[in-house]
Design an enzyme around this catalytic site. Structure first.
Site, mmCIF file in Angstrom:
data_model
loop_
_atom_site.group_PDB
_atom_site.id
_atom_site.type_symbol
_atom_site.label_atom_id
_atom_site.label_comp_id
_atom_site.label_asym_id
_atom_site.label_seq_id
_atom_site.Cartn_x
_atom_site.Cartn_y
_atom_site.Cartn_z
ATOM 1 N N TYR A 1 -24.146 12.204 15.845
ATOM 2 C CA TYR A 1 -23.070 11.393 16.441
ATOM 3 C C TYR A 1 -23.369 11.110 17.923
ATOM 4 O O TYR A 1 -23.249 9.975 18.401
ATOM 5 C CB TYR A 1 -21.743 12.157 16.253
ATOM 6 C CG TYR A 1 -20.627 11.750 17.179
ATOM 7 C CD1 TYR A 1 -19.917 10.562 16.978
ATOM 8 C CD2 TYR A 1 -20.263 12.545 18.264
ATOM 9 C CE1 TYR A 1 -18.896 10.190 17.836
ATOM 10 C CE2 TYR A 1 -19.241 12.183 19.124
ATOM 11 C CZ TYR A 1 -18.564 11.007 18.904
ATOM 12 O OH TYR A 1 -17.556 10.625 19.761
ATOM 13 N N TYR B 1 -7.530 4.043 21.062
ATOM 14 C CA TYR B 1 -6.846 5.357 21.010
ATOM 15 C C TYR B 1 -5.346 5.184 21.256
ATOM 16 O O TYR B 1 -4.739 4.296 20.697
ATOM 17 C CB TYR B 1 -7.482 6.348 22.009
ATOM 18 C CG TYR B 1 -8.966 6.206 22.059
ATOM 19 C CD1 TYR B 1 -9.732 6.482 20.927
ATOM 20 C CD2 TYR B 1 -9.614 5.734 23.190
ATOM 21 C CE1 TYR B 1 -11.104 6.320 20.946
ATOM 22 C CE2 TYR B 1 -10.979 5.564 23.222
ATOM 23 C CZ TYR B 1 -11.726 5.857 22.090
ATOM 24 O OH TYR B 1 -13.070 5.675 22.122
ATOM 25 N N VAL C 1 -16.347 5.276 26.490
ATOM 26 C CA VAL C 1 -16.186 5.877 27.827
ATOM 27 C C VAL C 1 -17.321 5.521 28.795
ATOM 28 O O VAL C 1 -17.253 5.868 29.969
ATOM 29 C CB VAL C 1 -15.996 7.416 27.808
ATOM 30 C CG1 VAL C 1 -14.665 7.810 27.208
ATOM 31 C CG2 VAL C 1 -17.153 8.109 27.122
ATOM 32 N N LYS D 1 -18.984 3.635 17.206
ATOM 33 C CA LYS D 1 -18.142 3.978 16.052
ATOM 34 C C LYS D 1 -17.909 2.760 15.149
ATOM 35 O O LYS D 1 -17.702 2.889 13.952
ATOM 36 C CB LYS D 1 -16.811 4.565 16.527
ATOM 37 C CG LYS D 1 -16.946 5.930 17.255
ATOM 38 C CD LYS D 1 -15.613 6.418 17.811
ATOM 39 C CE LYS D 1 -15.576 7.881 18.225
ATOM 40 N NZ LYS D 1 -15.979 8.209 19.546
ATOM 41 N N SER E 1 -18.327 5.163 22.439
ATOM 42 C CA SER E 1 -17.534 5.004 21.205
ATOM 43 C C SER E 1 -17.619 3.627 20.576
ATOM 44 O O SER E 1 -17.106 3.434 19.473
ATOM 45 C CB SER E 1 -16.075 5.348 21.472
ATOM 46 O OG SER E 1 -15.947 6.737 21.560
HETATM 47 N N1 LIG Z 1 -14.288 7.530 23.859
HETATM 48 C C1 LIG Z 1 -15.579 7.711 23.840
HETATM 49 O O1 LIG Z 1 -16.370 6.838 24.150
HETATM 50 C C2 LIG Z 1 -16.008 9.101 23.522
HETATM 51 C C3 LIG Z 1 -17.426 9.238 23.062
HETATM 52 C C4 LIG Z 1 -18.107 10.463 23.586
HETATM 53 N N2 LIG Z 1 -19.453 10.503 23.106
HETATM 54 C C5 LIG Z 1 -17.375 11.707 23.170
HETATM 55 O O2 LIG Z 1 -17.611 12.168 22.107
HETATM 56 O O3 LIG Z 1 -16.584 12.262 23.864
#
Ligand SMILES: NC(=O)CC[C@H](N)C(=O)O
Length: 307
Positions: free
Chosen positions: A191, A243, A261, A66, A63
């Site tokens: 994505y 989050y 993650v 992002k 993420s």
């Molecule tokens: N929080 C994350 O890093 C989530 C990204 C992961 N690719 C997902 O879509 O679940």
């Protein structure tokens, strides 16, 4: 300030915690990672770097990507982007579906999964194809890292697609509310390819410099964003970057930051440096347990919080 001694001290202090987190096993290709790993890097405006631990080891940025896709979308759409995505904290897990239903398919912010999938859709519209949208985000990340070697891990991207029921559900829900233009599988696939890019803490701390310097790369002098756009990204990182633990991160660390993650976290000390930590064991909210602690110790020891 003696940054090297400070981060060495942090590495010692966090090492007993390495066993406490849990790696992200919902992505099977990431499940086998040894969680007994730690790295921390910082990059100053003149390019000087300080690192401790496995700072050259490549890991899945997940993420953290992002931040980079949001940067490009903001650059092209500016405030029009907020017609399709909000900029409020969600107070929910990164992959939550419920709020998206109540709020008629408009994601709360670009840093939850629904938001980043929506940003990817906007980028595909702008660039014309998924392939170009993927390549332009990659090209941007290589430029801000000043490193052409950065690549995605196709095995991780395929593993995410194979098990991506929830992300596909989020995209389908947005599509049902007419807030997604391209084919669901194409958008989610693009994505995932951004999520599966691999970088080290050295690369990531370098990549954050444009956000520490009002949108301009302080080493190469390239302008990516206006100061106002850059400040907005930092504001969204501070309020939404972790989050449902974003409040905790602001409270304990006090820096704009974004987690993934894969166990990586990036953070920005405005006007001073880019920072990155990595340790694959996650806490209950899906943020690196040891990485969060290390950043907390960093701002405690240096006083470099924004507050
Ligand atoms: N929080 C994350 O890093 C989530 C990204 C992961 N690719 C997902 O879509 O679940």
């Amino acid at each position: 300030m003696d940054y090297q001694s400070i981060i060495n001290e942090i590495a010692d202090e966090v090492s007993p915690l390495l066993k406490d987190g849990k790696v992200a096993d919902y992505i099977p290709a990431l499940a086998g990672i040894n969680q007994n790993q730690f790295a921390m890097s910082l990059t100053l405006f003149d390019g000087t770097q300080f690192s401790v631990g496995q700072a050259d080891t490549l890991f899945s940025i997940q993420s953290i990507s992002k931040v980079f896709s949001f940067t490009l979308a903001l650059k092209f759409y500016n405030t029009d982007l907020y017609k399709r995505i909000g900029h409020e904290p969600s107070g929910n897990p990164f992959n939550s579906l419920v709020q998206l239903e109540y709020e008629h398919g408009k994601p709360r912010n670009p840093f939850i999964n629904a938001g980043a999938i929506n940003v990817t859709d906007a980028l595909i519209n702008h660039y014309g194809t998924c392939k170009t949208a993927y390549e332009e985000v990659l090209g941007f990340i290589r430029a801000i890292s000043d490193d052409e070697s950065i690549c995605s891990n196709e095995i991780v991207a395929a593993s995410e697609m194979e098990h991506g029921y929830r992300n596909l559900a989020l995209a389908n829900l947005m599509k049902s509310f007419n807030n997604l233009d391209n084919r669901v599988e194409d958008v989610v696939g693009t994505y995932f390819k951004h999520c599966s890019l691999e970088m080290s803490t050295k690369m990531l701390s370098r990549a954050m410099l444009y956000l520490a310097n009002d949108g301009v790369d302080p080493i190469l002098g390239v302008t990516y964003l206006t100061p106002s756009q850059s400040r907005r990204i930092n504001a969204v990182m501070l309020t939404c970057g972790h989050y449902d633990a974003s409040g905790d991160f602001a409270f304990n660390v006090g820096l704009p930051g974004k987690s993934g993650v894969g166990g990586g976290i990036v953070a920005v000390v405005p006007n001073v440096m880019g920072l990155s930590v990595w340790s694959p064991g996650l806490n209950a909210q899906g943020n690196s347990l040891v990485g969060t602690k290390a950043l907390e110790l960093f701002t405690d020891k240096t006083g470099l919080s924004i507050f």
